[in-house]
Design a protein around this motif. Structure first.
Motif: not given
Ligand SMILES: NC(=O)c1ccc[n+]([C@@H]2O[C@H](COP(=O)([O-])OP(=O)(O)OC[C@H]3O[C@@H](n4cnc5c(N)ncnc54)[C@H](O)[C@@H]3O)[C@@H](O)[C@H]2O)c1
Length: 349
Positions: A139-141, A236-239, A250-253, A257-263
């Motif tokens: 679930g980390e990603v 949504s959490k990591k790329s 070889k791997l970079k975490v 990302g983005f966060t959606v703030k309230t409208e």
């Protein structure tokens, strides 16, 4: 010890031979190639292995338990079917076969004969890909948004298969392993430059819709002046960026990302950017091909279904076939004017 005969001593076959010879669970019993000169090169390297010019000769040798095929894709079906009918376990190089119908037949034959059928989708045995799967499963990603892979280099041009069947099995098998589900839709573009008369695509873009907003794009090319092996997975959490050409990291975490703030009152979504740290996780060492041959040997010994067994390989062939249909039919596209068979663009004189 599982006694193996490797068929095909061209570009990839020697890698299988080296790994079977080094594997503590297997021994290299025979090497087979129809090219006699090529075959002789292995006499000094593997003095204990029989050198034979045909699969029939290999199948006639006493004590060979399994056959590994590293021959061109068009030969996979007839050779694998003959080996299964002779009661051998079979490892086939990717892709399993040249059509889904052939691949289905091999799966059926292996089941009927009670033999192991496995495909060498090498990346499934790469520590980086295994770690990537663990990150997703934990679930980390977070929710998966996209997969973007670039697998380009100059050559190796092939005469009997195109760049999709050559390179896309890597991206498709990684994605199939990570997600565990096939795509809902495939659309692909391709073009032929070196062998336009033969209709062999050397450049292709394969797009897949896995549902739930998850899209994947694979860029495959034999035309690129530089070699790139970059697989990006965005969540949504990591790329995560998997660069197979990096010797160490070889791997970079990315915690980006983005966060959606309230409208706001005008109901416009406010986007915020998260610019966290980048971590390169520690990965197990070891050659993926050695892990692959050990897995094959264990499955032969135990009768277990391999991680990249016949059904898995069939799933990959089905996607390749659909991508090919999409390329050749030039499926539903939204035209911007201009004839479909416009000549290649050239710089103005
Ligand atoms: N897993 C990977 O990363 C990876 C990488 C490269 C190639 N491959 C796969 O390996 C397979 C072989 O590719 P390659 O580039 O080594 O091809 P290649 O053309 O270099 O070698 C094929 C060899 O098979 C021999 N051969 C062909 N038909 C035969 C037959 N009926 N009996 C005996 N020998 C026969 C040829 O003489 C040749 O030596 C392909 O399926 C390819 O997709 C896998």
């Amino acid at each position: 010890m599982v006694r193996i005969g490797v068929v095909g001593a061209g570009y990839w076959g020697p890698n299988l031979m080296r790994n079977f010879a080094a594997c503590p669970l297997t021994s290299l019993a025979a090497v087979c190639d129809q090219d006699a000169a090529r075959l002789q090169k292995f006499r000094r390297l593997y003095p204990g292995a029989a050198l034979v010019p045909s699969l029939d000769d290999l199948l006639g040798l006493p004590g060979v338990d399994a056959v590994a095929l590293a021959t061109p894709v068009q030969t996979h079906y007839p050779l694998a079917a003959a080996a299964l009918r002779a009661g051998k376990h079979v490892l086939v190089e990717k892709p399993l076969a040249a059509s889904a119908r052939e691949a289905e037949d091999l799966v059926r034959l292996a089941r009927e004969r009670g033999r192991v059928l496995m495909v060498d989708h090498t990346y499934l045995f790469s520590p980086a890909v295994r770690h990537l799967k663990a990150l997703i499963d934990s679930g980390e990603v977070g929710d998966l948004y996209f997969i973007d892979s670039v697998r380009i280099n100059l050559g190796l041009f092939q005469h009997d298969t195109n760049v999709v069947w050559d390179l896309a099995p890597h991206d498709l098998s990684i994605t199939q392993y990570l997600l565990g589900t096939p795509p809902r839709e495939v659309v692909a573009f391709g073009s032929c430059h070196a062998d336009a008369a033969g209709g062999i695509e050397d450049l292709a873009y394969v797009h897949l819709d896995y549902g739930g907003g998850l899209l994947a794009a694979f860029h495959l090319s034999w035309l690129s002046p530089v070699k790139v092996r970059q697989f990006i997975l965005g969540g949504s959490k990591k790329s995560v960026v998997f660069n197979d050409l990096e010797p160490a990291e070889k791997l970079k975490v990315y915690d980006r990302g983005f966060t959606v703030k309230t409208e706001d009152q005008r109901r416009r979504v406010q986007i915020g950017y998260r610019m966290g740290s980048v971590v390169s996780p520690h990965l197990e060492q070891g050659e993926p091909l050695q892990a692959m041959v050990q897995h094959f040997a264990r499955c032969v010994q135990s009768g277990a279904e391999p991680a990249s067994g016949g059904e898995f390989g069939l799933g990959i062939v089905r996607i390749l076939e659909r991508a090919q249909v999409s390329i050749k039919s030039a499926g539903p596209r939204v035209a911007f004017g201009g004839a479909a068979d416009d000549p290649p663009r050239r710089a103005a004189a």
